[in-house]
Scaffold this motif. Structure first.
Motif, PDB file in Angstrom:
ATOM      1  N   TYR A   1     -13.297  -8.131 -24.514  1.00 47.54           N
ATOM      2  CA  TYR A   1     -13.418  -9.422 -23.860  1.00 47.54           C
ATOM      3  C   TYR A   1     -13.383 -10.556 -24.886  1.00 47.54           C
ATOM      4  O   TYR A   1     -13.825 -10.397 -26.031  1.00 47.54           O
ATOM      5  N   VAL A   2     -12.883 -11.712 -24.460  1.00 51.65           N
ATOM      6  CA  VAL A   2     -13.029 -12.944 -25.221  1.00 51.65           C
ATOM      7  C   VAL A   2     -14.343 -13.576 -24.770  1.00 51.65           C
ATOM      8  O   VAL A   2     -14.635 -13.647 -23.577  1.00 51.65           O
ATOM      9  N   THR A   3     -15.138 -14.032 -25.715  1.00 49.72           N
ATOM     10  CA  THR A   3     -16.486 -14.502 -25.396  1.00 49.72           C
ATOM     11  C   THR A   3     -16.692 -15.937 -25.857  1.00 49.72           C
ATOM     12  O   THR A   3     -16.258 -16.323 -26.942  1.00 49.72           O
ATOM     13  N   GLY A   4     -17.366 -16.713 -25.030  1.00 47.83           N
ATOM     14  CA  GLY A   4     -17.655 -18.096 -25.386  1.00 47.83           C
ATOM     15  C   GLY A   4     -18.973 -18.543 -24.803  1.00 47.83           C
ATOM     16  O   GLY A   4     -19.371 -18.092 -23.714  1.00 47.83           O
TER      17      GLY A   4
ATOM     18  N   PHE B   1     -20.852  -3.247 -13.854  1.00 54.88           N
ATOM     19  CA  PHE B   1     -19.725  -3.791 -13.099  1.00 54.88           C
ATOM     20  C   PHE B   1     -18.439  -3.790 -13.919  1.00 54.88           C
ATOM     21  O   PHE B   1     -17.348  -3.589 -13.383  1.00 54.88           O
ATOM     22  N   ALA B   2     -18.552  -4.032 -15.218  1.00 53.26           N
ATOM     23  CA  ALA B   2     -17.359  -4.103 -16.074  1.00 53.26           C
ATOM     24  C   ALA B   2     -16.898  -2.734 -16.554  1.00 53.26           C
ATOM     25  O   ALA B   2     -15.850  -2.622 -17.208  1.00 53.26           O
TER      26      ALA B   2
ATOM     27  N   PRO C   1      -7.506  -1.277 -11.551  1.00 53.96           N
ATOM     28  CA  PRO C   1      -8.224  -2.545 -11.388  1.00 53.96           C
ATOM     29  C   PRO C   1      -8.462  -3.212 -12.735  1.00 53.96           C
ATOM     30  O   PRO C   1      -8.810  -2.566 -13.717  1.00 53.96           O
ATOM     31  N   SER C   2      -8.245  -4.532 -12.775  1.00 54.80           N
ATOM     32  CA  SER C   2      -8.493  -5.262 -14.013  1.00 54.80           C
ATOM     33  C   SER C   2      -9.988  -5.465 -14.180  1.00 54.80           C
ATOM     34  O   SER C   2     -10.738  -5.520 -13.205  1.00 54.80           O
ATOM     35  N   ARG C   3     -10.398  -5.590 -15.401  1.00 57.26           N
ATOM     36  CA  ARG C   3     -11.813  -5.762 -15.671  1.00 57.26           C
ATOM     37  C   ARG C   3     -12.258  -7.154 -15.213  1.00 57.26           C
ATOM     38  O   ARG C   3     -11.564  -8.142 -15.452  1.00 57.26           O
ATOM     39  N   PRO C   4     -13.409  -7.256 -14.576  1.00 52.06           N
ATOM     40  CA  PRO C   4     -13.829  -8.563 -14.056  1.00 52.06           C
ATOM     41  C   PRO C   4     -14.217  -9.515 -15.173  1.00 52.06           C
ATOM     42  O   PRO C   4     -14.821  -9.120 -16.173  1.00 52.06           O
ATOM     43  N   ASN C   5     -13.862 -10.765 -15.002  1.00 50.40           N
ATOM     44  CA  ASN C   5     -14.388 -11.812 -15.863  1.00 50.40           C
ATOM     45  C   ASN C   5     -15.834 -12.083 -15.473  1.00 50.40           C
ATOM     46  O   ASN C   5     -16.273 -11.744 -14.370  1.00 50.40           O
TER      47      ASN C   5
ATOM     48  N   LEU D   1     -28.045  -7.528 -18.337  1.00 54.60           N
ATOM     49  CA  LEU D   1     -27.222  -6.745 -19.255  1.00 54.60           C
ATOM     50  C   LEU D   1     -26.771  -5.426 -18.624  1.00 54.60           C
ATOM     51  O   LEU D   1     -25.560  -5.155 -18.567  1.00 54.60           O
ATOM     52  N   PRO D   2     -27.671  -4.577 -18.150  1.00 53.17           N
ATOM     53  CA  PRO D   2     -27.184  -3.320 -17.556  1.00 53.17           C
ATOM     54  C   PRO D   2     -26.337  -3.540 -16.308  1.00 53.17           C
ATOM     55  O   PRO D   2     -25.391  -2.776 -16.057  1.00 53.17           O
ATOM     56  N   THR D   3     -26.639  -4.579 -15.534  1.00 56.93           N
ATOM     57  CA  THR D   3     -25.875  -4.835 -14.313  1.00 56.93           C
ATOM     58  C   THR D   3     -24.433  -5.218 -14.634  1.00 56.93           C
ATOM     59  O   THR D   3     -23.473  -4.673 -14.054  1.00 56.93           O
ATOM     60  N   LEU D   4     -24.241  -6.153 -15.552  1.00 57.83           N
ATOM     61  CA  LEU D   4     -22.896  -6.627 -15.863  1.00 57.83           C
ATOM     62  C   LEU D   4     -22.077  -5.573 -16.597  1.00 57.83           C
ATOM     63  O   LEU D   4     -20.871  -5.438 -16.360  1.00 57.83           O
TER      64      LEU D   4
END
Length: 587
Positions: free
Chosen positions: A123-126, A336-337, A29-33, A330-333
Motif C-alpha cells: 500500500y501507499v501510505t499517507g 479486511f485487506a 478482488p482488488s485490495r480495499p483502500n 489494526l486487526p480489523t483493517l
C-alpha cells in the motif's frame, strides 16, 4: 517441428475455446483502500445523528447510515494514548506512551504500526494532520510506515490559519485554515494514488483548542443559546460550546469533501472509510447524559462516535451493539485487506469483521481498559467499574449515578481483578528515553522537549507549542537530553527572536564535549499572534511567533548521550534571545 506445434495449438483451441466461453470467472478482488478520519476532542454528542439539535453534521450522519455505527465505542482519556492504541492494536500503557508532551507521547520503537503493515503489503501510505506520537526520527511518522506526512507532530498547535507545519520532516508554511488544508492534502494524495491501494490517515486537530474557525462556520453559532446543554448546565461555558460546534460543522464539511472525492474518482465502492474521535469533548456540553469529559475515565471521557463504511461488504444501517475500541482497528483493517499480520507482540484488539459483515460467530464478553497514571477503570458489555471500586450498569444507568457493586459482588470482584492485573503488568513505568539525534539528516529539538534553567521560562504552561522566553542573564541555560545515533558533523541552528537592544548576544551550543558559538548581529523581534483569532479564551495554550533561523556553527559529534546545552556567553543588552527550536542538521 514449428508446423506441428501450430497444428497442435489449433486443435487444442477448438476444444478449449468453447469451454472457456461457457464458463465465467470472477475477477480477483482488488485490495480495499482505507481512509481513516480521526477528530480531536469531538465528543459522542457533537453530531446530529446522535440527537444533538444544536448542530448539523449531514456528511458524517450519512456516512453512518451508509455503513455501521457503534453504540459503544471506547478510546482513551487523552489524544496520544488513543493514537497509540489505534496504531498498534495494544493498550497504550504497553507502548511507551505516558502522556501528551515532553516526550511522554512517543510510541516505543519496537512497536509495529498499522501503517507499517499496510506499507509492507504494497500500500501507499499517507498521514495528514496531528501525529502526536513522536517528532524526531525514528519516532517521526515517515519512520513509522507513512510515505507521505503533512501536519504537526505535537499534541496541539497555537494557531490554525496558515501555521508552520511539517512536510516530511521539513518546516513549511500551511495554506489556509488548518483542517481545510489537511483535507486538501489528503484529497490530493487520494487522487495521486487512485490506481494503487492506499492507506490514508487524516487526524484532524479540531475541535481541540485554540478555538479558531472561519467566519462562515462560526457566524451561525455566534449568538446561539443551545437548546441542549450539558447534564450539569452550570458547568457549561457557552462561548466554548459555540466555538466547538462551529469547528465540528467545519469537520463535517471536510469529511464531505473527502467522500465526494472518492465518488468523483470512482473509488468509493472499494474504500473503507472510518470516522471516530480520540477522547470525550473538551468542555462540558451536551453529551447524552454521560458523566465526565475529556481527561475523565468515565463514559463521557472515553465513549466516542465511530462509523465504518465499506459498500458491498458492510450493509447500510448496520448497528454494532458489542463494545469495541481503538485497539480493534489494526486487526480489523488487516483482516479486511487480507494482510497476514504475524504480530510481533500480543495485541489487545479483536477483528470486528465478523460483526461488521453479519457473520454468525461466538463473541464472548471482554474488558476494555481506561487508565490514567495509576487510575484504572474497566468496561465490559454491561458494567463499568470505576477507579474507586464503584460499579455501574451502563445499559440502565449511563449517567453513572447508582453504585451497584454490593448487588453484584462477583462481577465487582472479577473486574477489580482485571484492574489489578492491568496495574501490575503496565503501571507505572519510568521513562528515561532521550531525544534521538542523527537518525535522519535533520533533527528538530523544539522548546517542548527542552528544560529551562535559571530565570528562563516557557511562553505558556502547555509545553506543546511553547517557546522559551525571559532569558535575562548568563546564568540561564536551556538543555535537551539527547542521544546521538550517528557520529559526524552537525550544524546547530537556533530559531530565535532578538530585539534590537539585545543584538550582539553570543549564544553557544555544547554537546558531548563539543562547542560552537556565534553572535547574533540581526534583530528579529516579531509580535506574538494567535489569540486575536480565538473565539474563546485559549487558557494555557501559547501564542505563536515567526522565529528566524540562525546558524551557531558546526559540532563534530561522537556517538553518545548527553545534554545539549544552549547558553549565553555574552549579553550586552538587557537579555538574550527567545528560542523555539534547535535543529541539528547532519552535514
Amino acid at each position: 517441428m514449428p508446423r506441428r506445434l501450430t497444428l497442435f495449438t489449433f486443435l487444442a483451441s477448438l476444444l478449449i475455446l468453447p469451454w472457456l466461453a461457457s464458463h465465467t470467472f470472477a475477477a480477483e478482488p482488488s485490495r480495499p483502500n482505507v481512509v481513516m478520519i480521526l477528530t480531536d476532542d469531538q465528543g459522542w454528542g457533537d453530531l446530529s445523528i446522535h440527537g444533538n439539535k444544536n448542530i448539523d453534521t449531514p456528511n458524517i450522519d450519512q456516512l453512518a447510515k451508509d455503513g455501521a455505527r457503534f453504540d459503544w465505542f471506547y478510546v482513551c482519556h487523552l489524544c496520544a494514548p488513543t493514537r497509540a492504541e489505534m496504531l498498534t492494536g495494544r493498550f497504550y500503557a504497553r507502548t511507551g506512551v505516558r502522556g501528551v508532551s515532553t516526550g511522554q507521547e512517543r510510541l516505543n520503537l519496537d512497536e509495529k504500526t498499522i501503517a507499517q503493515y499496510f506499507k509492507e503489503a504494497g500500500y501507499v501510505t499517507g498521514a495528514f494532520g496531528k501525529w502526536h506520537n513522536g517528532m524526531q526520527h525514528p519516532y517521526h511518522p515517515n519512520a513509522r510506515g507513512f510515505d507521505e506526512y503533512y501536519g504537526f507532530c505535537s499534541g496541539h498547535w497555537g494557531h490554525y490559519f496558515s501555521p508552520e507545519l511539517d512536510h516530511n520532516n521539513t518546516l513549511v508554511r500551511g495554506d489556509g485554515y488548518v483542517t481545510d488544508d489537511f483535507t486538501n492534502h489528503a484529497m490530493q494524495f487520494i487522487e495521486d494514488n487512485r490506481d494503487k491501494p492506499f492507506f490514508c490517515y487524516v487526524p484532524y486537530c479540531t475541535p481541540h483548542s485554540p478555538m479558531q474557525v472561519p467566519d462562515e462556520f462560526y457566524d451561525k453559532f455566534a449568538e446561539m443559546n443551545p437548546s441542549m446543554k450539558n447534564r450539569d448546565p452550570q458547568k457549561e461555558q457557552l462561548g466554548m460550546t459555540r466555538a466547538a460546534l462551529a469547528m465540528c460543522e467545519n469537520v463535517d464539511w471536510n469529511v464531505g469533501r473527502i467522500l465526494k472525492k472518492l465518488d468523483d474518482l470512482d473509488l468509493a465502492n472499494n474504500t473503507i472509510v472510518i470516522d471516530f474521535a480520540d477522547n470525550g469533548p473538551n468542555s462540558f456540553r451536551w453529551n447524552g447524559d454521560m458523566k465526565g469529559r475529556k481527561g475523565s475515565l468515565d463514559e463521557g471521557g472515553t465513549r466516542v462516535p465511530c462509523f465504518i463504511r465499506m459498500p458491498g461488504t458492510i450493509k447500510p444501517d448496520t448497528q454494532i451493539t458489542q463494545i469495541a475500541g481503538a485497539v480493534d482497528f489494526l486487526p480489523t483493517l488487516l483482516d479486511f485487506a487480507g494482510i497476514d499480520a504475524n504480530y510481533p507482540k500480543p495485541i489487545d484488539g479483536r477483528s470486528l469483521k465478523p460483526l461488521l459483515t453479519g457473520q454468525k460467530t461466538d463473541w464472548p464478553d471482554r474488558e476494555l481498559i481506561a487508565s490514567r497514571n495509576n487510575q484504572v477503570s474497566v468496561r465490559n458489555q454491561t458494567y463499568r467499574l470505576d477507579n474507586d471500586g464503584k460499579l455501574f450498569n451502563i445499559l440502565q444507568d449511563i449517567g453513572q449515578r447508582t453504585d451497584v457493586s454490593k448487588q453484584n459482588p462477583e462481577i465487582t470482584k472479577q473486574l477489580m481483578q482485571v484492574a489489578k492485573q492491568y496495574r501490575e503488568e503496565m503501571l507505572p513505568r519510568d521513562d528515561d528515553r532521550p531525544f534521538t539525534v542523527g537518525y535522519s539528516a535533520n533533527t528538530p529539538l523544539p522548546a517542548r522537549d527542552g528544560v529551562a534553567h535559571g530565570e528562563i521560562k516557557r511562553s505558556a504552561p502547555a509545553p506543546n507549542c511553547s517557546y522559551f522566553t525571559n532569558w535575562k542573564t548568563e546564568e540561564g541555560t536551556i538543555t535537551w537530553d539527547v542521544e546521538v545515533h550517528e557520529p559526524g558533523q552537525y550544524e546547530a541552528i537556533v530559531y530565535y527572536t532578538c530585539p534590537k537592544e539585545n543584538v550582539g548576544v553570543e549564544i553557544q551550543a555544547e554537546l558531548l564535549g563539543q562547542k560552537t558559538a556565534a553572535s547574533i548581529q540581526e534583530a528579529h523581534d516579531p509580535e506574538a499572534y494567535g489569540p486575536e483569532r480565538d473565539r474563546f479564551n485559549r487558557g494555557a495554550e501559547s501564542p505563536v511567533k515567526d522565529f528566524k533561523a540562525f546558524s551557531l556553527g558546526t559540532l563534530n559529534l561522537p556517538k553518545g548521550r548527553d545534554n545539549l546545552t544552549l547558553s549565553a556567553l555574552k549579553i550586552p543588552g538587557e537579555g538574550a534571545i527567545e528560542v523555539r527550536y534547535v535543529w541539528l542538521n547532519r552535514k
